[in-house]
Design an enzyme around this catalytic site. Structure first.
Site, mmCIF file in Angstrom:
data_model
loop_
_atom_site.group_PDB
_atom_site.id
_atom_site.type_symbol
_atom_site.label_atom_id
_atom_site.label_comp_id
_atom_site.label_asym_id
_atom_site.label_seq_id
_atom_site.Cartn_x
_atom_site.Cartn_y
_atom_site.Cartn_z
ATOM 1 C CG HIS A 1 -23.314 -34.232 -31.172
ATOM 2 N ND1 HIS A 1 -23.779 -34.937 -30.086
ATOM 3 C CD2 HIS A 1 -24.413 -33.702 -31.778
ATOM 4 C CE1 HIS A 1 -25.105 -34.858 -30.052
ATOM 5 N NE2 HIS A 1 -25.515 -34.103 -31.054
ATOM 6 C CB SER B 1 7.958 -25.269 -25.606
ATOM 7 O OG SER B 1 8.835 -26.329 -25.311
ATOM 8 C CE LYS C 1 4.031 -26.926 -27.704
ATOM 9 N NZ LYS C 1 2.805 -27.669 -27.914
ATOM 10 C CD GLU D 1 -2.804 -24.655 -22.261
ATOM 11 O OE1 GLU D 1 -2.470 -25.796 -21.949
ATOM 12 O OE2 GLU D 1 -2.044 -23.860 -22.845
#
Ligand code: ARG
Length: 458
Positions: free
Chosen positions: A157, A278, A284, A291
């Site tokens: 969980h 970025s 970043k 992804e």
């Protein structure tokens, strides 16, 4: 007004709109190699069966090889009016060898031809994917070997569960990918039957030898029913499904790498070589590879759904709907191949932040189950009761603002716990206390590695 090979019965020329709409050449040229391979096998069989002379067969084969060279040297003229790769190859063959080129299509139809080409393509890529998965498993095994004692929390969980080693964790994925290989192997076996020679749908009046072409093309046997041979696209669906499951697995791994590389977790660092920045935020470092693989999973599922829907309720035998079977497969194959290659390279460069992972084990009372097991084993307390007692200790620890592992006066809180219980409050002890087959102990992890290594040799 014959602008097409099939135009004998037509009075008018095809509309320009139709030519573009009908053509599969822009995408099915991907099948050129399989098409030529199938045609060479077919010509060889026709000559063996006395339907073509040896000289005609030799001319056709030489011509077909010349067409292949032209395609590979980028000299081939792909023209929409050829409709598809099958007609394009045959047209060029006839230009090169003359009228004998027109004999190649004896005892064959584009229906069995396309089924054969496409099946050869899926078989080839099935094997390539198996190899890539094997490489990925090897990388995961190497990671496991160097991290048998690197502790981290497991989650259920997404809440802290029990301490495990990174080796144990990462082998989970190796076993998923091993099943993916087995799934591909089973699809390969199901598709190991040649459609070639089924012709349009009912076979042919020539005395051909389908088993001979099947053998030349490396199939175990022929498809026993000609109608089924030209109507079947199960092999493409199977590959799309197999790829979808691979993506399910890679998407779970990538999701965890995204989470684990975030500042919140900080368990792993993805190499700069596989991260992006970025355009506005200078600090970043983004896990784009993970992804993208996660994102491509949606496309893979869509491709499977697309072909399932195309095939649904199609009357027998061949229907032009089936021309829609290729782009989805090409797309899934390309994405799966690229994803497995880059994932493997990225994992080879993955670094672990062992301290952070160990630190994370000091939160979430990971050792609670060990204490409950102690009560059962050493004090004869029924497990349910032990669970309750330790629950109380956890609540007390929470009140004190401590993790179970930080508690030094266990017996004061619960008199059943003696100094042996206190000694259990240790991550390595917990990890290695596991006795059951397939558990997180170092010994078990070593067995799991052996299991995978012997699978890789199989
Ligand atoms: N381009 C077609 C396809 O990809 C080849 C088969 C065409 N057969 C036919 N009878 N029109 O499905």
């Amino acid at each position: 007004m014959k602008n097409q090979t099939w135009s004998g019965r037509f009075k008018l020329q095809s509309s320009e709109l139709l030519k573009e709409f009908n053509a599969s050449l822009p995408f099915d040229k991907e099948l050129y190699k399989e098409d030529i391979q199938g045609s060479i096998a077919h010509a060889t069989m026709l000559s063996k069966c006395g339907i073509l002379t040896k000289a005609e067969c030799d001319t056709l084969i030489k011509g077909l090889e010349a067409v292949q060279d032209e395609i590979e040297e980028g000299k081939f003229d792909f023209d929409l009016k050829d409709e598809d790769i099958h007609m394009a190859v045959e047209r060029r063959l006839s230009e090169l060898v003359g009228e004998v080129g027109g004999k190649l299509h004896t005892a064959r139809s584009r229906n069995d031809q396309v089924a054969t080409d496409f099946k050869l393509y899926t078989r080839k890529h099935n094997l390539i994917l198996q190899d890539l998965l094997k490489e990925l498993i090897s990388t995961l095994i190497n990671l496991a070997k160097s991290h048998k004692n690197t502790v981290m929390p497991s989650f259920t969980h997404l809440q802290h569960a029990q301490p495990i080693s990174f080796a144990f964790y990462i082998l989970t994925y190796a076993f998923m990918f091993a099943r993916d290989i087995k799934r591909l192997r089973s699809s390969y076996e199901l598709a190991d039957f040649s459609p070639l020679g089924a012709c349009a749908c009912a076979g042919t009046s020539y005395k051909t030898d389908r088993k001979f072409t099947a053998k030349l093309l490396g199939f175990a046997d022929t498809m026993p029913n000609a109608m089924d041979a030209v109507s079947d696209r199960d092999f493409a669906l199977d590959l799309l499904y197999d790829i979808s499951v691979i993506f399910t697995h890679t998407s779970r791994l990538c999701e965890e790498l995204i989470l684990f590389s975030s500042s919140e977790f900080g368990f792993v660092s993805i190499s700069d070589a596989y991260s992006t920045g970025s355009s506005i935020m200078p600090q970043k470092k983004n896990p784009d590879v993970c992804e993208l693989i996660r994102g491509k999973t949606g496309r893979a599922y869509g491709n499977l759904m697309s072909l399932l829907s195309t095939m649904k309720a199609l009357p027998l035998a061949y229907n032009k709907d089936m021309q829609e079977d290729k782009e989805c497969v090409f797309d899934s194959v390309k994405n799966a191949t690229q994803s497995l290659v880059i994932l493997n390279e990225m994992l080879k460069e993955l670094t672990l932040n062992e301290k952070t992972m160990r630190k994370a084990c000091e939160k979430g009372h990971l050792l609670a189950t060990d204490l409950a097991d102690f009560l059962v084993r050493e004090k004869g307390v029924p497990f349910r009761k032990a669970h309750f007692i330790v629950g109380k200790v956890v609540a007390k620890a929470d009140e004190m603002g401590l993790d179970l592992s930080e508690i030094t006066n266990l017996q004061e809180i619960e008199p059943l716990f003696d100094e042996n219980a206190q000694r259990l409050l240790n991550l390595e002890a917990s990890l290695n206390s596991k006795q059951s087959e397939g558990s997180s102990s170092v010994e078990s992890v070593e067995k799991q590695i052996q299991n995978l290594e012997s699978f890789l040799r199989s």
